[in-house]
Design a protein around this motif. Structure first.
Motif, PDB file in Angstrom:
ATOM      1  N   THR A 183      47.489  41.538  57.669  1.00 19.29           N
ATOM      2  CA  THR A 183      49.148  41.481  56.876  1.00 19.29           C
ATOM      3  C   THR A 183      49.597  40.045  56.543  1.00 19.29           C
ATOM      4  OG1 THR A 183      50.066  41.505  59.074  1.00 19.29           O
ATOM      5  CG2 THR A 183      49.772  43.494  57.969  1.00 19.29           C
ATOM      6  N   PRO A 221      45.958  46.347  46.536  1.00 18.50           N
ATOM      7  CA  PRO A 221      46.768  46.420  47.858  1.00 18.50           C
ATOM      8  C   PRO A 221      47.750  45.187  47.659  1.00 18.50           C
ATOM      9  CG  PRO A 221      44.629  45.330  48.088  1.00 18.50           C
ATOM     10  CD  PRO A 221      44.585  46.080  46.727  1.00 18.50           C
ATOM     11  N   ARG A 266      49.535  53.582  44.022  1.00 22.68           N
ATOM     12  CA  ARG A 266      49.909  52.297  44.797  1.00 22.68           C
ATOM     13  C   ARG A 266      50.325  51.508  44.040  1.00 22.68           C
ATOM     14  NH1 ARG A 266      44.394  52.684  48.800  1.00 22.68           N
ATOM     15  NH2 ARG A 266      45.477  54.252  50.258  1.00 22.68           N
ATOM     16  N   THR A 299      50.145  53.032  54.122  1.00 23.28           N
ATOM     17  CA  THR A 299      51.199  52.226  54.512  1.00 23.28           C
ATOM     18  C   THR A 299      50.793  50.587  54.346  1.00 23.28           C
ATOM     19  OG1 THR A 299      50.152  51.753  56.755  1.00 23.28           O
ATOM     20  CG2 THR A 299      51.639  53.385  56.643  1.00 23.28           C
ATOM     21  N   ASN A 300      51.660  49.818  54.592  1.00 16.91           N
ATOM     22  CA  ASN A 300      51.263  48.268  53.972  1.00 16.91           C
ATOM     23  C   ASN A 300      50.365  47.718  54.885  1.00 16.91           C
ATOM     24  OD1 ASN A 300      52.976  48.590  51.851  1.00 16.91           O
ATOM     25  ND2 ASN A 300      54.448  47.213  52.272  1.00 16.91           N
ATOM     26  N   GLN A 312      57.011  51.176  51.466  1.00 17.67           N
ATOM     27  CA  GLN A 312      56.362  50.375  52.366  1.00 17.67           C
ATOM     28  C   GLN A 312      55.333  51.434  53.238  1.00 17.67           C
ATOM     29  OE1 GLN A 312      60.036  48.385  54.143  1.00 17.67           O
ATOM     30  NE2 GLN A 312      58.736  46.629  54.251  1.00 17.67           N
ATOM     31  N   ASP A 354      57.189  45.047  50.390  1.00 15.08           N
ATOM     32  CA  ASP A 354      57.800  44.330  51.486  1.00 15.08           C
ATOM     33  C   ASP A 354      58.663  43.586  51.074  1.00 15.08           C
ATOM     34  OD1 ASP A 354      56.102  45.355  53.688  1.00 15.08           O
ATOM     35  OD2 ASP A 354      54.654  43.777  53.570  1.00 15.08           O
ATOM     36  N   LYS A 401      50.802  46.674  45.803  1.00 13.64           N
ATOM     37  CA  LYS A 401      51.407  47.897  46.707  1.00 13.64           C
ATOM     38  C   LYS A 401      52.406  47.241  47.716  1.00 13.64           C
ATOM     39  CE  LYS A 401      52.116  51.508  49.445  1.00 13.64           C
ATOM     40  NZ  LYS A 401      52.951  51.406  50.506  1.00 13.64           N
ATOM     41  N   ALA A 402      51.684  46.385  48.518  1.00 17.91           N
ATOM     42  CA  ALA A 402      52.095  45.903  49.914  1.00 17.91           C
ATOM     43  C   ALA A 402      52.922  44.762  49.618  1.00 17.91           C
ATOM     44  CB  ALA A 402      50.978  45.578  50.952  1.00 17.91           C
ATOM     45  N   GLN A 421      47.063  48.698  53.677  1.00 16.69           N
ATOM     46  CA  GLN A 421      46.673  47.978  52.289  1.00 16.69           C
ATOM     47  C   GLN A 421      46.264  46.643  52.527  1.00 16.69           C
ATOM     48  OE1 GLN A 421      47.142  49.815  49.429  1.00 16.69           O
ATOM     49  NE2 GLN A 421      47.783  51.227  50.650  1.00 16.69           N
ATOM     50  N   ALA A 422      46.799  45.878  53.655  1.00 11.97           N
ATOM     51  CA  ALA A 422      46.152  44.559  53.969  1.00 11.97           C
ATOM     52  C   ALA A 422      44.748  44.963  54.489  1.00 11.97           C
ATOM     53  CB  ALA A 422      47.039  44.143  55.239  1.00 11.97           C
TER      54      ALA A 422
END
Length: 587
Positions: free
Chosen positions: A514, A391, A296, A439-440, A434, A399, A394-395, A443-444
């Motif tokens: 998110t 996270p 990640r 997936t993001n 992403q 993004d 990664k996210a 992660q959120a």
């Protein structure tokens, strides 16, 4: 057409002026002789390989793609040779454990190497990146025999690695997977099942490919507690340590996908393949998360790498492309970099990439402290900060990285949409980051659902205190015009964090996730911009032009990007009701 220029000077600035790499290394046993001068020399050589060997393969590899014929995967022309050269030069083992032949250099250097590889050739970077993640899982959880048999050749790059999690009916919810592992009676297991989306599942580099496969034992309970992790090599290892018989696994198909065409993404069939248990029965997800968390962070760096390369190309184009009269009345045509809207797109990408690189280096330093600091309390504290940031890196990086790729493509207009300039490939390649490795959105949810509650809920407060201390220290040099907006955004983040703690629950967490992560990331980027601006201003007239621009980009960030925290905070304050009011059947 411009070519990629590795940002080694900016990396050196971070190591020497912003994040005090030398002081950090002197506190870590085994790294006493590692300093910024050595680090920069390593990064310069890495940049030469990335720009000189990997980037020229990027577009041809995308156009040719991988093929599958007679059960064998062939990568695009030049990729296998480049990988072997990469391994022979020692890059695979840069941060590897010296006990198994690695160079044992800091994670900071590894992350910056990964950025340059991702800028030059995202598809290629998955081969060493996935191998390194598999090495970490084996190193943390496997027995001594498996480590001795597999780690030296994986760390050297002679053998590669892959992770096999996803099934057609089991994506994020791994508790649904159905692949089975039956004991053979000799300590090994027969693994049967089909996995999809397996990056680096097969290739034509030679050597072995070590698959880490999630599967269920015959008596395993349903759900994630019934999952175990197994090591299944493409070739069984002979008594002399070399390659033996082909294992019972095959490539059923190559996925046809939007981007990363030079990366073989495989459907893998395990047909009674021989494997060995890694870690404890029923704790496979715990072992696999060692690999996934490493991946990640690596994927976040991919987002940064694409953003850097795309922004560089867009800037070069904007300086040369003539279009229209100047906004100040200068008779045209003028370079489009004169137009405010073009500048906004370019500056947004630069403001993200520079701040993300700084945050990545800071996170990598925490990783090095968590692994090597002699004080157990310091190790634990650093480990918590890495968990919190995983996270976010990664996210947010992926993004913003994708957004930067799209904006950079927009700068080129129609030329960005056609293949010739390479911008559309950046957009296609960046998109997967992403999605894979969680997936993001996942992660959120990890950030708000798990990480904010760590250390009894005190972990985010500890992180916020670090930011406050740095803002206070930088204020006399950076100035109130820069520091005050970041401090105000931090206060919004603290209030949002407190609201989540007070009005928790799965629905509220899911509704906030998110937006909260993006708010968190913007504050972290602002923190890094304060530190970078203060460091550049402290050099005064001695600062080179590339550093004198830092305070100006910082101003753009706080005036044009950081205000998004106001909207995010307002949206978060409204909570979940508007999201949940519409009945599912009326969508």
């Amino acid at each position: 057409m411009s070519t990629y220029a590795p940002p080694v000077d900016d990396m050196a600035f971070l190591l020497t002026r912003v994040l005090d790499f030398d002081r950090a290394m002197t506190a870590l046993p085994g790294f006493e002789e590692v300093n910024a001068e050595l680090a920069v020399s390593v990064l310069e050589e890495a940049g030469k390989f990335a720009a000189g060997v990997l980037e020229p393969l990027n577009r041809p590899g995308d156009e040719e793609g991988c093929t599958l014929a007679d059960g064998r995967v062939t990568t695009p022309k030049g990729v296998a040779e480049a990988y072997r050269a990469f391994a022979e030069a020692g890059w695979c083992g840069l941060s590897g454990d010296p006990e198994y032949g690695g160079q044992g250099l800091p994670r900071v250097l590894q992350i910056l190497l990964d950025e340059m590889i991702s800028s030059a050739n995202l598809s290629f970077g998955l081969f060493p990146g996935l191998t390194r993640g598999a090495v970490e899982a084996i190193g943390h959880h496997a027995g001594a025999d498996l480590k001795a048999a597999y780690l030296p050749k994986m760390i050297s790059g002679e053998w590669t690695g892959a992770m096999a999690l996803t099934e057609a009916s089991a994506g994020t919810d791994l508790g649904l997977l159905s692949t089975r592992a039956v004991p053979n009676g000799d300590g090994s297991y027969a693994i049967t099942g089909t996995k999809i989306f397996i990056s680096s599942g097969d290739h034509d580099f030679g050597g072995n490919i070590i698959h880490l496969v999630l599967a269920r034992l015959p008596d395993a309970p349903r759900g994630v507690k019934g999952i175990s992790l197994f090591l299944a090599p493409k070739f069984l290892v002979a008594a002399d340590g070399g390659l033996g018989a082909r294992n019972a696994m095959s490539v059923g198909a190559l996925e046809h996908k939007m981007g990363i065409h030079a990366q073989p993404t495989c459907v893998m069939n395990y047909e009674g393949a021989t494997g060995w248990l890694v870690g404890e029965p029923g704790r496979g997800l715990n072992a696999m998360f060692t690999m996934m968390n490493a991946e990640r962070l690596f994927v976040g760096i991919q987002g940064l790498g694409i953003a850097e390369a795309a922004n560089q190309k867009a800037v070069a184009y904007a300086r040369e492309r003539l279009q229209g009269n100047g906004p100040d009345g200068t008779p045209g045509p003028v370079p489009i970099i004169a137009h405010p809207d073009v500048r906004k797109m370019l500056l947004s990408g630069r403001a993200f990439a520079d701040a993300a690189r700084a945050l990545a280096v800071w996170t990598a330093l925490q990783m090095d402290m968590a692994a090597h600091h002699p004080d157990a309390a310091v190790r634990a504290g650093a480990d918590g900060l890495v968990a919190l940031m995983t996270p976010v890196v990664k996210a947010a990086f992926t993004d913003f990285g994708f957004e930067t790729a799209v904006a950079s493509q927009q700068v080129l207009g129609g030329h960005g949409y056609i293949r010739e300039w390479g911008m559309e490939q950046f957009v296609r390649d960046a998109r997967i980051a992403q999605i894979y490795e969680g997936t993001n959105g996942v992660q959120a949810m990890d950030l708000v659902g798990r990480k904010l509650g760590m250390e009894g809920g005190t972990l985010p407060a500890r992180f916020f205190a670090l930011i406050k201390a740095d803002l206070d220290a930088a204020a006399p040099v950076a100035g109130a015009a820069l520091v005050t907006p970041v401090a105000e955004a931090l206060a919004r983040l603290e209030r949002a964090t407190a609201r989540l703690a007070a009005h928790g629950g799965a629905v509220e967490a899911g509704a906030a996730a998110t937006d909260y992560l993006r708010l968190f990331a913007l504050v972290a980027f602002g923190w890094m911009w304060v530190r970078m601006s203060a460091a550049a201003l402290a050099l005064g007239a001695d600062a080179p032009p590339a550093l004198r621009r830092k305070p100006k980009i910082a101003r753009f960030f706080v005036e044009r990007m950081l205000p998004a925290t106001l909207a995010l905070d307002a949206a978060l304050a409204h909570g979940a009701p508007a999201l949940m009011a519409l009945e599912a059947e009326t969508f």
